[in-house]
Design a protein around this motif. Structure first.
Motif, mmCIF file in Angstrom:
data_model
loop_
_atom_site.group_PDB
_atom_site.id
_atom_site.type_symbol
_atom_site.label_atom_id
_atom_site.label_comp_id
_atom_site.label_asym_id
_atom_site.label_seq_id
_atom_site.Cartn_x
_atom_site.Cartn_y
_atom_site.Cartn_z
ATOM 1 N N ASP A 1 25.815 -2.026 -106.486
ATOM 2 C CA ASP A 1 25.516 -2.898 -107.616
ATOM 3 C C ASP A 1 25.867 -2.181 -108.920
ATOM 4 O OD1 ASP A 1 23.519 -1.032 -107.397
ATOM 5 O OD2 ASP A 1 21.881 -2.411 -107.830
ATOM 6 N N LYS A 2 25.747 -2.869 -110.040
ATOM 7 C CA LYS A 2 26.182 -2.313 -111.321
ATOM 8 C C LYS A 2 25.387 -1.078 -111.710
ATOM 9 C CE LYS A 2 28.135 -6.403 -113.468
ATOM 10 N NZ LYS A 2 28.115 -7.294 -114.632
ATOM 11 N N ASP A 3 24.081 -1.066 -111.435
ATOM 12 C CA ASP A 3 23.260 0.088 -111.812
ATOM 13 C C ASP A 3 23.661 1.338 -111.030
ATOM 14 O OD1 ASP A 3 21.815 -1.380 -113.644
ATOM 15 O OD2 ASP A 3 20.256 -1.938 -112.197
ATOM 16 N N ALA A 4 23.850 1.189 -109.731
ATOM 17 C CA ALA A 4 24.258 2.333 -108.911
ATOM 18 C C ALA A 4 25.642 2.819 -109.321
ATOM 19 C CB ALA A 4 24.237 1.958 -107.433
ATOM 20 N N LEU A 5 26.532 1.890 -109.601
ATOM 21 C CA LEU A 5 27.888 2.258 -110.011
ATOM 22 C C LEU A 5 27.872 3.009 -111.335
ATOM 23 C CD1 LEU A 5 30.902 1.980 -109.313
ATOM 24 C CD2 LEU A 5 30.901 -0.129 -110.645
ATOM 25 N N LEU A 6 27.050 2.556 -112.275
ATOM 26 C CA LEU A 6 26.943 3.225 -113.569
ATOM 27 C C LEU A 6 26.375 4.633 -113.411
ATOM 28 C CD1 LEU A 6 27.237 2.981 -116.652
ATOM 29 C CD2 LEU A 6 24.879 2.182 -116.695
ATOM 30 N N LYS A 7 25.340 4.784 -112.589
ATOM 31 C CA LYS A 7 24.730 6.101 -112.376
ATOM 32 C C LYS A 7 25.715 7.063 -111.705
ATOM 33 C CE LYS A 7 19.952 4.529 -112.037
ATOM 34 N NZ LYS A 7 18.790 4.345 -111.152
ATOM 35 N N GLN A 8 26.429 6.585 -110.709
ATOM 36 C CA GLN A 8 27.382 7.444 -110.006
ATOM 37 C C GLN A 8 28.559 7.808 -110.898
ATOM 38 O OE1 GLN A 8 28.324 5.217 -106.468
ATOM 39 N NE2 GLN A 8 26.334 5.608 -105.541
ATOM 40 N N SER A 9 29.024 6.871 -111.701
ATOM 41 C CA SER A 9 30.134 7.155 -112.621
ATOM 42 C C SER A 9 29.710 8.170 -113.675
ATOM 43 C CB SER A 9 30.602 5.872 -113.293
ATOM 44 O OG SER A 9 31.092 4.964 -112.339
ATOM 45 N N THR A 10 28.484 8.021 -114.176
ATOM 46 C CA THR A 10 27.966 8.971 -115.159
ATOM 47 C C THR A 10 27.849 10.366 -114.548
ATOM 48 O OG1 THR A 10 26.741 7.187 -116.217
ATOM 49 C CG2 THR A 10 26.069 9.423 -116.747
#
Length: 69
Positions: free
Chosen positions: A30-39
């Motif tokens: 999901d968007k939250d997991a993707l944002l955390k992993q990208s960060t």
């Protein structure tokens, strides 16, 4: 003797059907997991880049020091 080998190729449509079936099995983040992993990846890359730059500066200084003796 070797005539029993099957040399027929599967039609390309079977390949694409298989790809489509496999893509349905993927669980996308999901968007939250993707944002955390990208960060996390960007931060780790910056940290490793800084470490490499510092080591490069130290080694360059050491080599310059050794060559001016």
């Amino acid at each position: 003797m070797g005539d029993s080998a099957n040399t027929d190729k599967a039609p390309k449509t079977d390949f694409f059907k298989g790809v489509k079936t496999e893509f349905k099995k993927i669980t996308w983040p999901d968007k939250d997991a993707l944002l955390k992993q990208s960060t996390a990846v960007v931060c780790a890359s910056v940290v490793v880049g800084v470490i490499i730059a510092v080591l490069d500066f130290i080694i360059q200084y050491g080599v310059d020091f050794m060559t001016t003796l």
